[in-house]
Scaffold this motif. Structure first.
Motif, PDB file in Angstrom:
ATOM      1  N   UNK A 127     -32.250  50.676 -36.904  1.00 41.38           N
ATOM      2  CA  UNK A 127     -31.106  51.349 -35.747  1.00 41.38           C
ATOM      3  C   UNK A 127     -31.386  51.317 -34.174  1.00 41.38           C
ATOM      4  N   UNK A 128     -32.835  51.652 -33.939  1.00 40.06           N
ATOM      5  CA  UNK A 128     -33.159  51.509 -32.655  1.00 40.06           C
ATOM      6  C   UNK A 128     -32.441  52.407 -31.715  1.00 40.06           C
ATOM      7  N   UNK A 129     -32.322  53.585 -31.840  1.00 40.24           N
ATOM      8  CA  UNK A 129     -31.990  54.257 -30.576  1.00 40.24           C
ATOM      9  C   UNK A 129     -33.044  55.143 -30.252  1.00 40.24           C
ATOM     10  N   UNK A 130     -33.168  55.234 -28.715  1.00 37.89           N
ATOM     11  CA  UNK A 130     -34.014  55.970 -28.127  1.00 37.89           C
ATOM     12  C   UNK A 130     -34.223  57.470 -28.162  1.00 37.89           C
ATOM     13  N   UNK A 131     -35.302  58.268 -28.260  1.00 39.63           N
ATOM     14  CA  UNK A 131     -35.252  59.524 -28.280  1.00 39.63           C
ATOM     15  C   UNK A 131     -34.272  60.514 -27.295  1.00 39.63           C
ATOM     16  N   UNK A 132     -34.385  59.758 -25.882  1.00 37.81           N
ATOM     17  CA  UNK A 132     -33.372  60.562 -24.914  1.00 37.81           C
ATOM     18  C   UNK A 132     -31.897  60.287 -25.153  1.00 37.81           C
ATOM     19  N   UNK A 133     -31.832  59.056 -25.427  1.00 37.10           N
ATOM     20  CA  UNK A 133     -30.332  58.669 -25.865  1.00 37.10           C
ATOM     21  C   UNK A 133     -29.817  59.532 -26.973  1.00 37.10           C
ATOM     22  N   UNK A 134     -30.616  59.974 -27.993  1.00 36.11           N
ATOM     23  CA  UNK A 134     -29.807  61.044 -28.992  1.00 36.11           C
ATOM     24  C   UNK A 134     -29.824  62.228 -28.518  1.00 36.11           C
ATOM     25  N   UNK A 135     -30.728  62.679 -27.578  1.00 34.51           N
ATOM     26  CA  UNK A 135     -30.467  64.033 -26.873  1.00 34.51           C
ATOM     27  C   UNK A 135     -29.193  63.802 -26.030  1.00 34.51           C
ATOM     28  N   UNK A 136     -29.097  62.912 -25.287  1.00 36.14           N
ATOM     29  CA  UNK A 136     -27.926  62.770 -24.447  1.00 36.14           C
ATOM     30  C   UNK A 136     -26.543  62.564 -25.179  1.00 36.14           C
ATOM     31  N   UNK A 137     -26.691  62.020 -26.305  1.00 39.79           N
ATOM     32  CA  UNK A 137     -25.533  61.763 -27.161  1.00 39.79           C
ATOM     33  C   UNK A 137     -25.140  63.180 -27.690  1.00 39.79           C
ATOM     34  N   UNK A 138     -26.242  63.773 -28.058  1.00 40.47           N
ATOM     35  CA  UNK A 138     -25.956  65.244 -28.869  1.00 40.47           C
ATOM     36  C   UNK A 138     -25.374  66.210 -27.815  1.00 40.47           C
ATOM     37  N   UNK A 139     -25.662  66.135 -26.333  1.00 41.19           N
ATOM     38  CA  UNK A 139     -25.322  67.168 -25.577  1.00 41.19           C
ATOM     39  C   UNK A 139     -23.882  66.624 -25.031  1.00 41.19           C
ATOM     40  N   UNK A 140     -23.562  65.307 -25.191  1.00 41.56           N
ATOM     41  CA  UNK A 140     -22.067  64.984 -24.844  1.00 41.56           C
ATOM     42  C   UNK A 140     -21.107  65.490 -26.207  1.00 41.56           C
ATOM     43  N   UNK A 141     -21.542  65.431 -27.176  1.00 37.23           N
ATOM     44  CA  UNK A 141     -20.942  66.093 -28.499  1.00 37.23           C
ATOM     45  C   UNK A 141     -20.529  67.523 -28.230  1.00 37.23           C
ATOM     46  N   UNK A 142     -21.639  68.238 -27.913  1.00 37.11           N
ATOM     47  CA  UNK A 142     -21.621  69.630 -27.776  1.00 37.11           C
ATOM     48  C   UNK A 142     -20.487  69.780 -26.730  1.00 37.11           C
ATOM     49  N   UNK A 143     -20.329  69.291 -25.649  1.00 37.29           N
ATOM     50  CA  UNK A 143     -19.633  69.352 -24.612  1.00 37.29           C
ATOM     51  C   UNK A 143     -18.131  69.166 -24.974  1.00 37.29           C
ATOM     52  N   UNK A 144     -17.894  67.837 -25.724  1.00 35.16           N
ATOM     53  CA  UNK A 144     -16.576  67.619 -26.346  1.00 35.16           C
ATOM     54  C   UNK A 144     -16.120  68.590 -27.151  1.00 35.16           C
ATOM     55  N   UNK A 145     -17.157  68.997 -28.235  1.00 30.42           N
ATOM     56  CA  UNK A 145     -16.606  70.078 -29.093  1.00 30.42           C
ATOM     57  C   UNK A 145     -16.301  71.599 -28.469  1.00 30.42           C
ATOM     58  N   UNK A 146     -16.888  71.739 -27.553  1.00 29.44           N
ATOM     59  CA  UNK A 146     -16.663  73.115 -26.843  1.00 29.44           C
ATOM     60  C   UNK A 146     -15.185  73.041 -26.135  1.00 29.44           C
ATOM     61  N   UNK A 147     -14.797  71.924 -25.663  1.00 27.43           N
ATOM     62  CA  UNK A 147     -13.449  71.700 -25.171  1.00 27.43           C
ATOM     63  C   UNK A 147     -12.388  71.540 -26.167  1.00 27.43           C
ATOM     64  N   UNK A 148     -12.710  71.410 -27.458  1.00 26.57           N
ATOM     65  CA  UNK A 148     -11.888  71.269 -28.564  1.00 26.57           C
ATOM     66  C   UNK A 148     -11.055  69.961 -28.761  1.00 26.57           C
ATOM     67  N   UNK A 181     -27.666  65.848 -16.598  1.00 25.90           N
ATOM     68  CA  UNK A 181     -27.090  65.000 -17.464  1.00 25.90           C
ATOM     69  C   UNK A 181     -27.212  63.611 -17.113  1.00 25.90           C
ATOM     70  N   UNK A 182     -26.783  63.476 -15.808  1.00 25.09           N
ATOM     71  CA  UNK A 182     -27.020  61.826 -15.149  1.00 25.09           C
ATOM     72  C   UNK A 182     -28.523  61.365 -15.079  1.00 25.09           C
ATOM     73  N   UNK A 183     -29.312  62.333 -14.897  1.00 23.58           N
ATOM     74  CA  UNK A 183     -30.751  62.257 -14.673  1.00 23.58           C
ATOM     75  C   UNK A 183     -31.342  61.841 -16.428  1.00 23.58           C
ATOM     76  N   UNK A 184     -30.785  62.601 -17.172  1.00 22.12           N
ATOM     77  CA  UNK A 184     -31.247  62.335 -18.620  1.00 22.12           C
ATOM     78  C   UNK A 184     -30.754  60.967 -18.909  1.00 22.12           C
ATOM     79  N   UNK A 185     -29.733  60.538 -18.489  1.00 19.16           N
ATOM     80  CA  UNK A 185     -29.067  59.222 -18.702  1.00 19.16           C
ATOM     81  C   UNK A 185     -30.065  58.021 -18.127  1.00 19.16           C
ATOM     82  N   UNK A 186     -30.564  58.222 -16.959  1.00 13.54           N
ATOM     83  CA  UNK A 186     -31.515  57.328 -16.181  1.00 13.54           C
ATOM     84  C   UNK A 186     -32.758  57.273 -16.933  1.00 13.54           C
ATOM     85  N   UNK A 187     -33.213  58.259 -17.544  1.00 13.08           N
ATOM     86  CA  UNK A 187     -34.552  58.379 -18.209  1.00 13.08           C
ATOM     87  C   UNK A 187     -34.371  57.613 -19.393  1.00 13.08           C
TER      88      UNK A 187
END
Length: 288
Positions: free
Chosen positions: A8-29, A79-85
């Protein structure tokens, strides 16, 4: 729960970033469909982004942050710094031909972590292994593999260990089952050197080693080995890593992480103190 299968090939930081985006979305309902509409994509695209299975574009992430109400510049910059990394290849990419994708993810998390707590049942943790012990472990699990490839796998493990010597390296806390310390991997001389190496490592301020002794009997982690990784950025969730035969689980939901963290706390409470760890290591060395 994120399950990373080989290929599947995801990178570690990509997983963290995706997880953070999911949390933000869910927090807004908000639903994935609503988020997808904003970035002119599909619900499945949002799902893949949140699971770390696709690359993330700067424009998409910026638009989602706005949609999720993240207006604070410091929070957006983090978040954007995490995206770059996340889009930068790590040093381990030169070992891509050796590493299954699900373990590449772990190496990336290991590099990014500020604290790693691990429980091991069968082997000494990889970051604490001597070169000869690592060679014995890798050889035993790689039937039919060419000697040159074995050497490269050992080199990779040795290079991973450099993370513990960095000034900003993680605090590493290991609970090792006594069985792993008594199993003569590589023979008595290799095992003796490995145990002496653990005694040396315990002098490092960022390394703590405890032993789950036979004398304790049953305990809360009989399900097997796992690791809990924490990161410097408090906005990033802890991640639990559970390795399987041909894949791995990466758990980041609060209830899942809390359960494993509680188990780790109980393990630490009933395992040896550092002083007792020194005593048991010396006793096993003497017995062997």
């Amino acid at each position: 729960m994120t399950q990373v299968q080989q290929g599947s090939g995801p990178t570690a930081l990509r997983i963290l970033l995706g997880s953070q985006l999911r949390r933000l979305r869910e927090a807004k309902g908000l639903s994935r469909e609503e988020a997808a509409h904003l970035i002119r994509g599909s619900e499945s695209k949002i799902s893949r982004m949140e699971l770390g299975r696709v690359g993330l574009r700067e424009r998409d992430v910026a638009d989602l942050l706005t949609f999720y109400g993240v207006e604070d510049e410091a929070a957006r910059s983090a978040v954007m710094d995490l995206l770059l990394r996340a889009n930068e290849p790590g040093w381990w990419h030169r070992f891509n031909d050796l590493l299954p994708s699900w373990f590449q993810t772990y190496v990336g998390l290991e590099e990014a972590a500020s604290r790693i707590r691990t429980y091991e049942v069968q082997f000494v943790p990889g970051l604490l292994q001597t070169e000869e012990y690592a060679k014995a472990v890798i050889t035993a699990g790689s039937a039919g593999v060419a000697p040159e490839e074995i050497t490269r796998r050992v080199d990779l493990r040795m290079e991973r260990q450099q993370v513990l010597d960095r000034p900003d390296g993680p605090f590493f806390w290991a609970v090792i089952d006594e069985a792993a310390l008594r199993r003569p991997i590589g023979g008595s001389e290799v095992m003796r050197a490995q145990l002496e190496h653990l005694l040396d490592l315990m002098r490092q301020p960022n390394i703590t080693i405890q032993v789950m002794p036979f004398s304790f009997g049953g305990h809360s982690a009989e399900g097997g080995a796992f690791s809990v990784l924490r990161f410097q950025d408090q906005e990033l969730p802890d991640v639990v890593y559970v390795e399987q035969l041909a894949s791995a689980l990466y758990l980041d939901k609060r209830e899942e992480v809390d359960r494993y963290s509680e188990v780790m706390e109980r393990l630490c409470a009933v395992s040896t103190t550092p002083g007792e760890t020194t005593d048991i290591l010396r006793r096993i060395i003497k017995e062997n």
